[in-house]
Design an enzyme around this catalytic site. Sequence first.
Site, short mmCIF file in Angstrom:
data_model
loop_
_atom_site.label_atom_id
_atom_site.label_comp_id
_atom_site.label_asym_id
_atom_site.label_seq_id
_atom_site.Cartn_x
_atom_site.Cartn_y
_atom_site.Cartn_z
N ARG A 160 0.80 -1.20 0.04
CA ARG A 160 0.01 -0.08 -0.04
C ARG A 160 0.87 1.11 0.15
NH1 ARG A 160 -1.81 -3.84 -1.13
NH2 ARG A 160 -4.08 -4.79 -0.24
N SER A 229 -11.62 -0.55 3.17
CA SER A 229 -10.79 -0.75 4.43
C SER A 229 -10.33 0.47 4.95
CB SER A 229 -9.78 -1.80 3.85
OG SER A 229 -10.14 -2.96 3.47
N GLU A 325 -5.16 3.33 5.90
CA GLU A 325 -5.24 3.19 4.34
C GLU A 325 -5.71 4.59 3.65
OE1 GLU A 325 -6.36 0.13 1.14
OE2 GLU A 325 -6.03 -0.64 3.00
#
Length: 342
Positions: A160, A229, A325
């Site tokens: 990520r 998420s 995130e």
Amino acid sequence: MKSASQFQLKQSNSFNVASITPSLYQPASYADLDDLAEVLNQPFYILGEGSNTLFVEDETPVIIRPGFKGVDIEETCDGYRVRVGAAENWHQLVIRCVEQGIYGLENLALIPGSVGAAPVQNIGAYGVEFADYCQEVEWFEFSSKSVKTLSRQDCQFGYRDSVFKGALYNQGLIISVTLIFPKNWQAKLSYHGLDVLPEDVSALDVMKQVIAIRESKLPDPKVLPNAGSFFKNPVVSPEQHRLLAQEYHDMPSYPQADKSVKLAAGWLIEQAGLKGFMLNGAAVHDKQALVLVNKGCASGKGISSLAKHVQTCVLDKFGIKLQPEVRLIAARGEVELDEFEQ
């Protein structure tokens, strides 16, 4: 270049929080990019479809929303080369590729957002990452007013993560990406939910299964506003994993190539007793604890306060500090969750 003043962004973020930008710029050509110089002497934020963004204040910085479109496909002897404009929708790209016999992205179906956001976050799901197929990224450098071609190695992809969140943060914007897909495709079925499929499954059926799994776990942002998420799955050392596993025998874990271990953030949040927990008009989703939702009236600050509470509870119980995130955007630009009090 298309632009607007005092533009309301409520319909431009999947959390559906109200926030106003003093100026919105939408470059859609190389000529438009040259006109951005006047924008860059003040706080700004590059926005795609707003599916990974939380506006935490009533006002945002100047917003730059790239409008580059187009999908060009070139077949080679052993694969396909696909160049895609940054403003194209990611999920629609996945569908188009699979329908045209270009396989590899099916595990990444139904991930919301634009193609231009994919390399920034190095999006991933079910054992596949954007980086696996990226050949290069076309990028406009603000300082030199020139277009650069960044190789996969130049992008410094991580979990990520990418150079666009590091050394090149706010130094330019993504115009397009080029992906490479080999013809000798093989389904990636190691993750739970896909491991029930036969080895000779078609890419279309893999995509359908991924969509079904995601729809069963994740609320539709159009019905219950969310950004998917909210936290990254934490990666811990082998030693820390061993100690936790001794106490929590059913804890999901995923060994990594460097011997570190990835844990399931949703499981940690649920074990902290937070599934369904509500605060300030926001809630931890009652079916998937990794997702924070706007119950209809939450502000960006309210959602960030809930996120901070979740982070604190998981840290207290497991000694693991979850990292968002989702990107948090205030009037002065991007901010950290640590800047908010519970």
